[in-house]
Design a protein around this motif. Structure first.
Motif, PDB file in Angstrom:
ATOM      1  N   PHE A  49      64.493   3.893  -9.488  1.00 11.99           N
ATOM      2  CA  PHE A  49      63.280   3.162  -9.861  1.00 11.99           C
ATOM      3  C   PHE A  49      62.167   4.085 -10.370  1.00 11.99           C
ATOM      4  N   GLN A  50      62.574   5.246 -10.861  1.00  9.98           N
ATOM      5  CA  GLN A  50      61.578   6.243 -11.278  1.00  9.98           C
ATOM      6  C   GLN A  50      60.644   5.713 -12.374  1.00  9.98           C
ATOM      7  N   TRP A  51      61.167   4.840 -13.237  1.00 11.80           N
ATOM      8  CA  TRP A  51      60.396   4.366 -14.390  1.00 11.80           C
ATOM      9  C   TRP A  51      59.791   2.989 -14.168  1.00 11.80           C
ATOM     10  N   ALA A  52      59.784   2.512 -12.929  1.00 11.79           N
ATOM     11  CA  ALA A  52      59.378   1.115 -12.705  1.00 11.79           C
ATOM     12  C   ALA A  52      57.938   0.848 -13.139  1.00 11.79           C
ATOM     13  N   ASP A  53      57.059   1.846 -13.036  1.00 17.45           N
ATOM     14  CA  ASP A  53      55.628   1.636 -13.315  1.00 17.45           C
ATOM     15  C   ASP A  53      55.291   2.089 -14.743  1.00 17.45           C
ATOM     16  N   PRO A  54      55.083   1.141 -15.670  1.00 14.52           N
ATOM     17  CA  PRO A  54      54.828   1.521 -17.068  1.00 14.52           C
ATOM     18  C   PRO A  54      53.556   2.338 -17.245  1.00 14.52           C
ATOM     19  N   GLY A  55      52.577   2.149 -16.365  1.00 15.28           N
ATOM     20  CA  GLY A  55      51.328   2.911 -16.490  1.00 15.28           C
ATOM     21  C   GLY A  55      51.604   4.401 -16.294  1.00 15.28           C
ATOM     22  N   LEU A  56      52.283   4.715 -15.202  1.00 17.73           N
ATOM     23  CA  LEU A  56      52.635   6.104 -14.897  1.00 17.73           C
ATOM     24  C   LEU A  56      53.520   6.680 -16.011  1.00 17.73           C
ATOM     25  N   ALA A  57      54.497   5.882 -16.427  1.00 18.48           N
ATOM     26  CA  ALA A  57      55.505   6.375 -17.375  1.00 18.48           C
ATOM     27  C   ALA A  57      54.935   6.551 -18.785  1.00 18.48           C
ATOM     28  N   THR A  58      53.988   5.708 -19.175  1.00 10.97           N
ATOM     29  CA  THR A  58      53.369   5.873 -20.499  1.00 10.97           C
ATOM     30  C   THR A  58      52.640   7.215 -20.550  1.00 10.97           C
ATOM     31  N   GLY A  59      51.996   7.572 -19.454  1.00  6.05           N
ATOM     32  CA  GLY A  59      51.321   8.880 -19.377  1.00  6.05           C
ATOM     33  C   GLY A  59      52.304  10.027 -19.593  1.00  6.05           C
ATOM     34  N   TRP A  60      53.488   9.920 -18.974  1.00  7.98           N
ATOM     35  CA  TRP A  60      54.507  10.978 -19.149  1.00  7.98           C
ATOM     36  C   TRP A  60      54.911  11.075 -20.615  1.00  7.98           C
ATOM     37  N   LEU A  61      55.176   9.900 -21.224  1.00  4.07           N
ATOM     38  CA  LEU A  61      55.686   9.886 -22.604  1.00  4.07           C
ATOM     39  C   LEU A  61      54.637  10.455 -23.562  1.00  4.07           C
ATOM     40  N   GLU A  62      53.424   9.945 -23.443  1.00  6.54           N
ATOM     41  CA  GLU A  62      52.380  10.377 -24.382  1.00  6.54           C
ATOM     42  C   GLU A  62      52.074  11.862 -24.201  1.00  6.54           C
ATOM     43  N   GLY A  63      52.085  12.316 -22.953  1.00  3.75           N
ATOM     44  CA  GLY A  63      51.809  13.732 -22.675  1.00  3.75           C
ATOM     45  C   GLY A  63      52.863  14.651 -23.287  1.00  3.75           C
ATOM     46  N   ALA A  64      54.071  14.104 -23.497  1.00  9.35           N
ATOM     47  CA  ALA A  64      55.154  14.929 -24.045  1.00  9.35           C
ATOM     48  C   ALA A  64      55.304  14.752 -25.555  1.00  9.35           C
ATOM     49  N   GLY A  65      54.366  14.035 -26.176  1.00  8.84           N
ATOM     50  CA  GLY A  65      54.395  13.933 -27.641  1.00  8.84           C
ATOM     51  C   GLY A  65      55.129  12.717 -28.176  1.00  8.84           C
ATOM     52  N   TRP A  66      55.245  11.671 -27.350  1.00 10.95           N
ATOM     53  CA  TRP A  66      55.845  10.413 -27.814  1.00 10.95           C
ATOM     54  C   TRP A  66      54.723   9.395 -27.982  1.00 10.95           C
ATOM     55  N   ARG A  67      54.779   8.615 -29.065  1.00 13.90           N
ATOM     56  CA  ARG A  67      53.707   7.639 -29.299  1.00 13.90           C
ATOM     57  C   ARG A  67      54.303   6.233 -29.456  1.00 13.90           C
ATOM     58  N   ASP A  68      53.413   5.239 -29.593  1.00 14.32           N
ATOM     59  CA  ASP A  68      53.815   3.828 -29.754  1.00 14.32           C
ATOM     60  C   ASP A  68      54.801   3.411 -28.653  1.00 14.32           C
ATOM     61  N   CYS A  69      54.445   3.715 -27.414  1.00 16.95           N
ATOM     62  CA  CYS A  69      55.356   3.429 -26.295  1.00 16.95           C
ATOM     63  C   CYS A  69      55.342   1.933 -25.973  1.00 16.95           C
ATOM     64  N   ARG A  70      56.512   1.369 -25.812  1.00 10.97           N
ATOM     65  CA  ARG A  70      56.636  -0.059 -25.475  1.00 10.97           C
ATOM     66  C   ARG A  70      57.537  -0.198 -24.269  1.00 10.97           C
ATOM     67  N   PHE A  71      57.200  -1.136 -23.407  1.00 10.64           N
ATOM     68  CA  PHE A  71      58.038  -1.471 -22.249  1.00 10.64           C
ATOM     69  C   PHE A  71      58.354  -2.955 -22.351  1.00 10.64           C
ATOM     70  N   ASP A  72      59.513  -3.287 -22.882  1.00  9.90           N
ATOM     71  CA  ASP A  72      59.904  -4.690 -23.032  1.00  9.90           C
ATOM     72  C   ASP A  72      60.822  -5.089 -21.889  1.00  9.90           C
ATOM     73  N   PRO A  73      60.477  -6.197 -21.198  1.00 12.84           N
ATOM     74  CA  PRO A  73      61.342  -6.605 -20.076  1.00 12.84           C
ATOM     75  C   PRO A  73      62.712  -7.074 -20.554  1.00 12.84           C
ATOM     76  N   LEU A  74      63.712  -6.755 -19.755  1.00 12.32           N
ATOM     77  CA  LEU A  74      65.088  -7.188 -20.037  1.00 12.32           C
ATOM     78  C   LEU A  74      65.637  -7.728 -18.716  1.00 12.32           C
ATOM     79  N   ASP A  75      65.881  -9.036 -18.672  1.00 17.33           N
ATOM     80  CA  ASP A  75      66.381  -9.671 -17.445  1.00 17.33           C
ATOM     81  C   ASP A  75      67.814 -10.114 -17.681  1.00 17.33           C
ATOM     82  N   ILE A  76      68.716  -9.605 -16.892  1.00 17.96           N
ATOM     83  CA  ILE A  76      70.131  -9.931 -17.083  1.00 17.96           C
ATOM     84  C   ILE A  76      70.726 -10.380 -15.749  1.00 17.96           C
ATOM     85  N   ALA A  77      71.380 -11.550 -15.771  1.00 20.30           N
ATOM     86  CA  ALA A  77      72.083 -12.021 -14.568  1.00 20.30           C
ATOM     87  C   ALA A  77      73.428 -11.306 -14.514  1.00 20.30           C
ATOM     88  N   LEU A  78      73.647 -10.586 -13.422  1.00 22.10           N
ATOM     89  CA  LEU A  78      74.880  -9.793 -13.307  1.00 22.10           C
ATOM     90  C   LEU A  78      75.960 -10.606 -12.608  1.00 22.10           C
TER      91      LEU A  78
END
Ligand SMILES: C[S@@+](CC[C@H](N)C(=O)[O-])C[C@H]1O[C@@H](n2cnc3c(N)ncnc32)[C@H](O)[C@@H]1O
Length: 279
Positions: free
Chosen positions: A185-214
């Motif tokens: 669950f390391q990436w569960a929080d988009p706020g925290l994770a957007t900071g990681w991505l942008e800090g490493a030189g990635w832009r236009d970050c999107r977190f789109d939900p994907l719900d799948i019944a297994l």
């Protein structure tokens, strides 16, 4: 390899890697909808050079190689020798695929190499995720795209939490890792994770939900056995010995009965499809 990831490297090279191979067919069937969703998010990648991060036994690397075609390529990186051995076997005869054994956090990729960086659940185990994202950015071409699938919060993932709640009655589970620590669950929080991505030189970050019944094939008891083997209780139940594992399976099977739909146990899962652009 980064000293910091030694625990995960050991885990995936031994018990977890072997378990993954034993359950490969079932896992791959369960994971197919995620691969399809990931490829749909990538769009047309014909002719592109792709990297599959934490490629495991190459389920998604093969799909990337097919989509990239002969003018493109797919490379996989993973820390687990047994999973990579299987990956090479599956790639046999394909000339647009290769694999590297290494830690994606600090692997010496050539600069400006990849157009597409992809991962299906192989990017969640870095001790220093910002460093890993910077290393991946360095390996990317200027207009590269990063797309990966990761889990949302545990509460949104009954396929994890129902087995955990059953197992808790039998073994003491380790505490949940803190937000951002290496874990499912390391990436569960988009706020925290957007900071990681942008800090490493990635832009236009999107977190789109994907719900799948297994769908878990088989009777509730078979599904219970599979889910407990996949989850964090597996080693503890095996170590405990006696009939503890069987009792936990029976208890979980009872909890799964209400989730039977058309003869299969069906449990909800919730992910993010994360996408970003090199920038
Ligand atoms: C949940 S499995 C997913 C495997 C594969 N992506 C799939 O969907 O079948 C996580 C994978 O990440 C790999 N992994 C863990 N830490 C890694 C690291 N630091 N660098 C590269 N691979 C890593 C593991 O060996 C394992 O194969």
């Amino acid at each position: 390899m980064a000293e910091a990831n030694r625990d995960q490297i050991e885990f995936w090279s031994t018990t977890q890697g072997r378990k993954w191979l034993r359950l490969e067919d079932r896992i791959e069937r369960m994971m197919t909808p995620f691969t399809e969703a990931g490829l749909a998010a990538l769009g047309d990648i014909a002719g592109k050079h792709c990297l599959d991060i934490g490629c495991g036994a190459a389920g998604t690397t093969l799909a990337l190689a097919d989509a990239a075609g002969d003018a493109g390529s797919a490379a996989g990186i993973d820390v687990s020798p047994p999973l990579l051995k299987r990956a090479w076997e599956r790639a046999d005869g394909r000339n647009n695929m290769c694999f590297a054994e290494g830690d994606a956090q600090d692997y010496a990729f050539r600069d400006d190499t990849f157009d597409i960086l992809f991962s299906r659940f192989g990017i969640m185990f870095f001790r220093d995720t910002p460093a890993a994202l910077a290393n991946l950015r360095r390996a990317s071409r200027p207009d590269a795209r990063l797309v990966f699938i990761v889990w949302r919060e545990p509460r949104d993932n009954p396929w994890v939490m129902i087995p955990v709640s059953a197992a808790k009655a039998f073994v003491e589970l380790p505490p949940r890792p803190a937000p951002g620590e290496p874990s499912q669950f390391q990436w569960a929080d988009p706020g925290l994770a957007t900071g990681w991505l942008e800090g490493a030189g990635w832009r236009d970050c999107r977190f789109d939900p994907l719900d799948i019944a297994l769908d878990m094939p088989g009777e509730p008891l078979e599904a219970a056995r599979f889910l407990l083997q996949m989850g964090p209780a597996a080693a503890l139940l095996a170590e405990a010995g006696g009939d503890l594992a069987e009792r936990a399976e029976t208890a979980l099977a009872e909890k799964l009965v209400p989730h039977l739909r058309d003869g299969a146990v069906t449990l909800g899962s919730a992910c993010w499809i994360v996408s970003a652009q090199a920038g």
